[in-house]
Write an enzyme that holds these catalytic residues in place. Sequence first.
Site: not given
Ligand code: NAP
Length: 478
Positions: A176, A230, A286, A382
């Site tokens: 997804k 995420g 991240c 962040e």
């Molecule tokens: P996000 O808002 O948490 O979304 C990540 C994924 O989760 C997306 O596919 C999103 O789908 C889905 N999602 C959102 N709400 C959800 C829910 N309630 N239930 C299930 N799935 C849900 O993060 P983002 O804004 O895309 O990415 C940025 C974040 O990712 C930052 O905090 C970054 O640090 C983190 N990150 C971490 C790493 C690591 O390796 N530690 C690497 C890269 C990024 P939709 O897009 O359809 O809403």
Amino acid sequence: MLNLMLIRNQLYIDGKWVDGNGKVPVFDPSNGEVITEVATAGDSECDAAVAAAHKAFPAWAKTAPRVRAEILRKAFELMIAESENIAKLISMENGKVLSDAKGEVAYAAEFFRWFSEEAVRIAGDFRHAPSGDKRILVTHQPIGVSLLITPWNFPAGMATRKIGPALAAGCTVILKPAIETPLTALAIVDILERAGVPQGVVNVVMPTPAGPAVSKMLHDSRVVNLSFTGSTEVGRVLLKEASDRVIRCSMELGGNAPFIVLEDADIDEAVKGLMLAKMRNGGAACTAANRIYVSRKISQKFTESFSKAMGALKMAPGMSEGAQLGASVSVKERNKIAELVDAAVKSGGKIEVGGKVPDGIGAFYPATVLTVEKSNEILKHEIFGPVAPIVEFDSDHEAIELANESEFGLISYVYSKDVKRAIQVSEALQSGMVAINRGLISDPAAPFGGVKQSGLGREGGFDGIHEFLETKYLGIEI
Ligand code: NAP
């Protein structure tokens, strides 16, 4: 010109490209234009994806590791051959500059190569029990149907970092991707299909909103593993959901990396490293350096030199000639960055360079350097954009304390000419990874992951495949 054949915009379920229950637009954030519309998944499509992965699992788990390896190897080769087009697609839907997108494709493809090599090296263990009454045989088996959820900031790298080890281990998957950047994931699945991945082994769905559909899948007894990358906020919600059935979870969550420049650091090298640690991906990583701690003895010189380098960056649409800083993924994300900077200034922060939303279209925000007190609220967030707050410190001990004052613990950076001192500081830092005198250490051959609220588990390296394997112990009467 982008080869339009590459743009897939349907769901991929049970080896077929299919329409879903609706469509949503995917935007180019550098100009707000619609690139294409992408199919969304309703309950029946998500259920079909789970059913396909469940049906395909027994045969895929039994497929010879060498065969699984060769499919992944082929996917690596196709991805490298098509890297130019994939990079353009990433730049178009995510906004990042083409050079960053090319770097991402190379990084992402490497996960297919690395895990093609790991697929044939899943080792076990055979021992005499200390009591001598039996033999201990330890073996590793694929867990089963895995749900993979990825963010928008690395639409290729975050997908292959999960698909590679899952397929190498013998698991089947439902991917997804983030709804802002689904096209790259679909292009990668197109490659996997051409590389010979059997029907049902890889499925892709884009349910909107994500929450209810993901919750349903996590409560489906056929889904036994979750691999999520995420935000920590969403990660917490998913851990709670996953606890209902106590399924395995691998969580790569948010970061708020400290970048520590000790008084004996090579200032030019530290500035060069920070430009990479802060500005790769326009700061939307991240691993991005978000809290810059600089020894008071060198802070003035360091801040001047770094601000000059930041101010010289060319901000332009990701695919335009010479662009060094592209757009954020959306105007909403860009506005979050601007709000953090405005609040930091209100509480006493000083802008050294940047700090103003530009006029005109596109989700742009300029490279920005702030000098702030250690109590400034911006250090708790962040930032996920091209903003670097600098704080002065007086001793190594204080730098460590400030760095550890965070709920996150993904990565830290340390600069010092004295390696012994740098290692001592690194060992005291609460993070899963530490970069010493380098601005970038992500490597498919190394274990990536965090401590504290930055996550659970590791991706890449020798550990990554174990997120998709179950350990089984056989006690044998002799
Ligand atoms: P996000 O808002 O948490 O979304 C990540 C994924 O989760 C997306 O596919 C999103 O789908 C889905 N999602 C959102 N709400 C959800 C829910 N309630 N239930 C299930 N799935 C849900 O993060 P983002 O804004 O895309 O990415 C940025 C974040 O990712 C930052 O905090 C970054 O640090 C983190 N990150 C971490 C790493 C690591 O390796 N530690 C690497 C890269 C990024 P939709 O897009 O359809 O809403």
